[in-house]
Enzyme design. Structure first.
Site, PDB file in Angstrom:
ATOM      1  N   GLU A 133      71.466 101.636  45.664  1.00 12.88           N
ATOM      2  CA  GLU A 133      70.163 100.990  45.461  1.00 12.88           C
ATOM      3  C   GLU A 133      70.243  99.470  45.390  1.00 12.88           C
ATOM      4  O   GLU A 133      69.220  98.807  45.313  1.00 12.88           O
ATOM      5  CB  GLU A 133      69.481 101.476  44.165  1.00 12.88           C
ATOM      6  CG  GLU A 133      69.178 102.943  44.080  1.00 12.88           C
ATOM      7  CD  GLU A 133      68.460 103.317  42.784  1.00 12.88           C
ATOM      8  OE1 GLU A 133      68.123 102.399  41.990  1.00 12.88           O
ATOM      9  OE2 GLU A 133      68.232 104.511  42.558  1.00 12.88           O
ATOM     10  N   GLU A 170      70.087  99.892  49.197  1.00  9.21           N
ATOM     11  CA  GLU A 170      69.664 100.908  50.153  1.00  9.21           C
ATOM     12  C   GLU A 170      69.305 102.200  49.427  1.00  9.21           C
ATOM     13  O   GLU A 170      69.718 102.426  48.299  1.00  9.21           O
ATOM     14  CB  GLU A 170      70.761 101.187  51.187  1.00  9.21           C
ATOM     15  CG  GLU A 170      72.185 101.148  50.666  1.00  9.21           C
ATOM     16  CD  GLU A 170      72.486 102.089  49.536  1.00  9.21           C
ATOM     17  OE1 GLU A 170      72.048 103.273  49.617  1.00  9.21           O
ATOM     18  OE2 GLU A 170      73.135 101.690  48.549  1.00  9.21           O
TER      19      GLU A 170
END
Length: 357
Positions: free
Chosen positions: A317, A174
């Site tokens: 991430e 994310e």
């Protein structure tokens, strides 16, 4: 809502009979019983997912859900909100942490705009935008129930597409400034744990900022009063589009019987949401690393999983996923290529079972 309902209903548990067959092979290999520890557990779990004892990864990708959070107005992050747009674009340039690690692991990345506060003219970013960021959760609900459903279904649709394209190992990542705050709020709401217990420092806050972040999470819970028995209510009131989208990814992976890796606190919160919607979803989840955020420990315990690594990482991430991909593939390769005791002409009677009873 129909796609969510159909997906939840279609999720079936691991194939326990195939897991037993896999253990028979694993225990016949030329090694002391249980001596390869988690590698053995991974190989057996993979058999339960696919229904096959011998498994090979053909294509893998880290799915990265990108979205902004209105709670940034409360000073919960050191990073300005427009970083979300910049980082999302940079993912497609291959220059971020997860991109570098994914490239090393021969993994693709799938970048999804599910709610970024900005526009993209970038064909490498999949447009699933629900809205331009969420509302400020200390003042009102993050999103409507319908928006939460749309974001979950976006995640399911992404995984359905990847499954059709032949991907058989996925990770979850994310990008979204402020999303350790929303994930902590989701965890607090679902678990009943206090903000003090679940909130971490995220992107390196000072003690004063850290205290403010805990107060923000508690205010969000008090203002919105999410129903812990209703996952969608929790996501809509105190969550984020990225968490909802990743929840859909976990549900979609379970529906398609694809192993999926959890990264840090945000994807852990999403995994917990998926698990609460259908407990069998956890049969398809592999944890990557132990994040520095305190809530991860609670979630791992509820899901019954043990992080593979503890590297003191807190990047997000999906950066832990490529590392886990390497371990998963190592486990599968080892179990397929080691000789059995019979092939090695070794008497197995001397090999003691060291696994926990």
């Amino acid at each position: 809502m129909r796609l969510i309902e159909e997906t939840i209903e279609s999720i079936k548990p691991a194939y326990e009979d195939v897991i037993k067959e896999a253990w028979l092979r694993i225990d016949s290999l030329t090694k002391p019983l249980g001596s390869l520890g988690e590698l053995e557990e991974i190989a057996a779990k993979m058999a339960g997912i696919t229904g096959k004892i011998h498994n090979k990864i053909d294509k893998k990708s880290v799915v990265i859900m990108c979205a902004d959070n209105g709670v940034c107005d409360e000073g919960v992050s050191n990073c300005p909100q427009d970083f979300t747009v910049t980082i999302t674009n940079n993912l497609t340039r291959g220059i971020t942490g997860v991109c570098t690690l994914a490239r090393f692991a021969n993994s693709d990345i799938t970048v999804v705009d599910v709610g970024v506060k900005g526009e993209f003219n970038n064909p490498k970013i999949i447009d699933k935008k629900v809205a331009y960021g969420t509302k400020n959760i200390v003042k009102e609900a993050a999103m409507t129930r319908e928006e939460a459903i749309q974001a979950i279904e976006a995640g399911i649709e992404i995984v359905d597409k990847l499954a059709k394209e032949g991907y058989n190992l996925l990770g979850t990542g994310e990008v979204g400034i402020g999303n350790t705050t929303t994930s902590s709020a989701v965890l607090s709401a679902l678990s009943g744990l206090s903000a003090d217990a679940v909130v971490g420092k995220g992107s390196g806050l000072t003690e004063e900022q850290f205290q403010n972040k805990k107060e923000v999470v508690q205010r969000a819970i008090d203002v919105n009063k999410p129903n812990k028995e209703d996952v969608i209510d929790v996501l809509s009131k105190v969550g984020g589009f990225d968490i909802a989208g990743l929840c859909g990814c976990f549900l979609g992976a379970a529906k398609n019987r694809i192993p999926i890796v959890i990264d840090g606190i945000i994807s852990s919160a999403a995994a917990l949401c998926a698990y609460r919607l259908n407990n069998y979803a956890k049969d398809f989840m592999f944890p990557s690393h132990l994040s520095a955020e305190p809530g991860v420990v609670y979630i791992a315990k509820e899901l019954g999983v043990n992080p593979m690594l503890n590297l003191r990482m807190r990047l997000g991430e999906g950066s832990g996923c490529p590392l886990a991909f390497n371990i998963i593939e190592s486990a599968l390769y080892t179990m397929d290529n080691m000789a059995t005791l019979e092939e090695a002409t070794i008497d197995g009677s001397c090999l003691v079972d060291i696994r926990e009873k």
